[in-house]
Design an enzyme around this catalytic site. Structure first.
Site, PDB file in Angstrom:
ATOM      1  N   ASN A 205      70.838   3.319  55.459  1.00 52.51           N
ATOM      2  CA  ASN A 205      71.930   3.127  56.411  1.00 52.51           C
ATOM      3  C   ASN A 205      72.808   2.010  55.883  1.00 52.51           C
ATOM      4  O   ASN A 205      72.343   0.871  55.722  1.00 52.51           O
ATOM      5  CB  ASN A 205      71.402   2.744  57.795  1.00 52.51           C
TER       6      ASN A 205
ATOM      7  N   GLU B  36      72.852   7.019  57.525  1.00 49.47           N
ATOM      8  CA  GLU B  36      73.931   6.581  58.422  1.00 49.47           C
ATOM      9  C   GLU B  36      75.027   5.910  57.608  1.00 49.47           C
ATOM     10  O   GLU B  36      74.741   5.124  56.697  1.00 49.47           O
ATOM     11  CB  GLU B  36      73.444   5.568  59.477  1.00 49.47           C
TER      12      GLU B  36
ATOM     13  N   ARG C 164      70.430  14.845  62.044  1.00 48.65           N
ATOM     14  CA  ARG C 164      69.359  13.865  62.177  1.00 48.65           C
ATOM     15  C   ARG C 164      69.355  13.343  63.604  1.00 48.65           C
ATOM     16  O   ARG C 164      70.362  12.856  64.109  1.00 48.65           O
ATOM     17  CB  ARG C 164      69.584  12.709  61.191  1.00 48.65           C
TER      18      ARG C 164
ATOM     19  N   GLU D  26      65.509   1.599  60.594  1.00 52.70           N
ATOM     20  CA  GLU D  26      65.922   0.197  60.532  1.00 52.70           C
ATOM     21  C   GLU D  26      64.882  -0.748  61.137  1.00 52.70           C
ATOM     22  O   GLU D  26      65.129  -1.406  62.162  1.00 52.70           O
ATOM     23  CB  GLU D  26      67.277   0.018  61.223  1.00 52.70           C
TER      24      GLU D  26
ATOM     25  N   HIS E 221      63.229   5.380  66.693  1.00 54.11           N
ATOM     26  CA  HIS E 221      64.561   4.775  66.633  1.00 54.11           C
ATOM     27  C   HIS E 221      64.693   3.823  67.814  1.00 54.11           C
ATOM     28  O   HIS E 221      65.573   3.966  68.655  1.00 54.11           O
ATOM     29  CB  HIS E 221      65.642   5.858  66.654  1.00 54.11           C
TER      30      HIS E 221
END
Length: 449
Positions: free
Chosen positions: A295, A355, A77, A166, A121
Site C-alpha cells: 500500500n 492500495e 479486494r 497494514e 483489516h
C-alpha cells in the site's frame, strides 16, 4: 506522453474494507468491533461519524458488483468483518454473516471478477479487545481459528488471501498514537500487539499451506519513504529512525526473519518493554509468501525533534510540494523507489500494489458528473511510476486502486473521499467519477498514456 503498455495478464482491480463500506453494523447477528466502540467516543472521529451505515454495501453489493463489471475490473479486494462471522471473536459462528461473504464471492465470480480476501483489516471484535486485544498472547490462536473458518468456507472459490492489512496502523496507530481503534497510548503495548499479529499471520499462512487449498497467500504492508528534510546529520538520523518505525520493523521480520537491531536497541534505551521473541515465532513470520501486497500513498519528510519520545523525529514537508486534501504530498518517484527497494533489498519475487489513491474534495456538478482531474493526474503519475519500476525489474503483477467508492475513512469519517465512484451518503446513489471512467479506459487498453 509515451503510451506505456502492461503485461497481458496484469491484474487491474479496486479495493475496500469491511467496516468502511458494509454498514449493517447491528444486523443479522454481527458483533461489535473495536471501531464501533472507538467511533462512539466523542472526539475520535471527525463529525462524530460512524460506520453504522457507511455505503450500505451489505445490502447493495450486487449493485456494486455490477459497477465493478461496468468499469472492467479484473479483481476486487475486500475484507472479512471478523465480528460479522464470529460475533464474540471465537466460539459460535454467525451463519448469516458467512452467507453474505459467500454470496459476494459468487456474485464476483459470476461477473468474471477475481476475489482477493483480506482476513484482518482492523475491525477486531470488541469482545477480544475486552480480553486485551492483540496484546493478549492468546490472540494468535484466536486468529488462527478465524482464518481456518474462512479458508474452510471460502477456500477454492477464493484463491487469493491476505492475512493482515497494514499491521503498522493496527498496532502502532491504534495502540500507541491512538489515532485509530482501539485508541490506546502505550508503546510497549503497541510493540507487543505487532508481535502477536505476526505470530497469528504465520499460523494462518501455515494453516493455508496445510489445507491443500488452491491459490496463494500473502500480507499487505504500508511502506512509504521517510526522507530527511535537510542535509543535516541529525535529520538523516531522524529519517533512519522513522524508516525503522514505519517500514523496517514490519518488513524485516516477514522478509528477513529478524527485527532491525538498531530499532530494538533504541526502543530498549527509551524504556520500551519489548516482547520476548521466540525463534519458532520468527520462523513462522518469515515463511515464504506467494506475494507481498504494497500500500503506497506518499513519502513524508522528517526532521530531528529530540523532545519527541521515543524516536526523536517530527514530520515536516517542504512548502512547495503538491498535496492532496489530506495534506499528503504527491511523491510518485517514491513509489518507484519503494517497489525497487522491495525487489533489491528484500528480494521479493511477486508484488501486488494492494492500495494506491488520493483524497480530494469531490462534488457532483449540475450536469450530474464528478470532475476529479486531480485524482486522474495522481493515478496517472503513480501508474507510470509503477511501470518505471517494472521496467527496472520490480515484479509487480497487479494494481488495486483505493478505493472503489467513497467510504468511511476511519478517523476522518466521511469528509475524505478516495473513491473512483462517488457516493451520496444521504441517498446512497453511486456516480462513476471522471477518474473511474479514466481507470476503465486504462484497463480496457491495458496501457497508460
Amino acid at each position: 506522453m509515451e503510451r506505456l503498455v502492461f503485461p497481458e495478464h496484469f491484474i487491474w482491480g479496486s479495493a475496500t474494507a469491511a467496516y468502511q463500506v458494509e454498514g449493517a453494523a447491528h444486523e443479522d447477528g454481527r458483533g461489535a468491533s473495536i471501531w464501533d466502540r472507538y467511533c462512539a467516543i466523542p472526539g475520535n472521529v471527525q463529525g462524530g461519524d460512524t460506520g453504522d451505515v457507511a455505503c450500505d454495501h451489505y445490502h447493495r453489493f450486487r449493485e456494486d458488483v455490477a459497477l465493478m463489471k461496468e468499469l472492467g475490473l479484473r479483481a476486487y479486494r475486500f475484507s472479512i468483518s471478523w465480528p460479522r462471522v464470529l460475533p464474540q471473536g471465537r466460539g459460535e459462528v454467525n451463519e448469516k454473516g458467512l452467507a453474505f461473504y459467500s454470496d459476494l464471492v459468487d456474485a464476483l465470480l459470476e461477473a468474471g471478477i477475481e476475489p482477493y480476501v483480506t482476513l484482518y483489516h482492523w475491525d477486531l471484535p470488541q469482545a477480544l479487545q475486552d480480553e486485551g486485544g492483540w496484546a493478549n498472547p492468546q490472540m494468535p490462536s484466536y486468529f488462527l481459528r478465524y482464518a481456518r473458518l474462512i479458508f474452510d468456507r471460502l477456500g477454492g472459490r477464493v484463491r487469493h488471501f491476505i492475512t493482515l492489512n497494514e499491521p503498522y496502523c493496527a498496532a502502532f496507530l491504534g495502540n500507541y498514537e491512538g489515532r485509530m481503534a482501539p485508541g490506546l497510548h502505550d508503546f510497549s503495548t503497541a510493540v507487543r500487539c505487532a508481535y502477536h499479529m505476526y505470530v497469528g499471520h504465520g499460523l494462518a499462512v501455515r494453516a493455508f499451506r496445510e489445507s491443500g487449498l488452491p491459490g496463494e497467500i500473502g500480507i499487505t504492508l504500508n511502506l512509504m519513504g521517510r526522507l530527511p528534510l535537510t542535509d543535516s546529520p541529525a535529520d538523516a538520523q531522524a529519517a533512519r529512525r522513522a524508516d525503522g518505525y514505519l517500514n523496517r520493523w514490519f518488513a524485516d521480520p516477514i522478509l528477513k526473519g529478524s527485527y532491525p537491531q538498531d530499532m530494538a536497541e533504541l526502543y530498549r534505551a527509551q524504556g520500551v518493554v519489548l516482547p520476548e521473541v521466540e525463534p519458532e515465532a520468527l520462523r513462522l513470520m518469515s515463511q515464504p509468501l506467494d506475494f507481498i501486497g504494497l500500500n503506497y500513498y506518499n513519502d513524508f519528510y522528517v526532521r530531528s525533534e529530540p523532545s519527541r519520545w521515543p524516536l526523536g523525529f517530527a514530520i515536516e514537508n517542504p512548502k512547495n510540494l503538491p498535496v492532496t486534501d489530506r495534506d499528503w504530498p504527491i511523491t510518485e518517484a517514491g513509489f518507484t523507489d519503494m517497489l525497487l527497494r522491495l525487489t533489491r533489498e528484500y528480494g521479493v519475487k511477486k508484488i501486488l500494489v494492494t492500495e494506491n489513491g488520493a483524497s480530494f474534495h469531490d462534488v457532483v456538478g449540475l450536469d450530474g458528473q464528478v470532475a476529479d482531474g486531480a485524482r486522474c493526474d495522481y493515478l496517472r503519475r503513480h501508474i507510470r511510476a509503477m511501470h518505471a519500476a517494472m521496467a527496472q525489474g520490480a515484479p509487480v503483477e497487479g494494481y488495486f486502486v483505493w478505493s472503489l467508492m467513497d467510504n468511511f475513512e476511519w478517523a476522518c469519517g466521511y469528509g475524505s473521499r478516495f473513491g473512483v465512484v462517488h457516493v451520496d451518503y444521504a441517498t446512497q446513489k453511486r456516480t462513476v467519477k471522471q477518474s473511474g471512467r479514466w481507470y476503465a479506459e486504462l484497463i480496457a487498453r491495458n496501457a497508460v498514456d
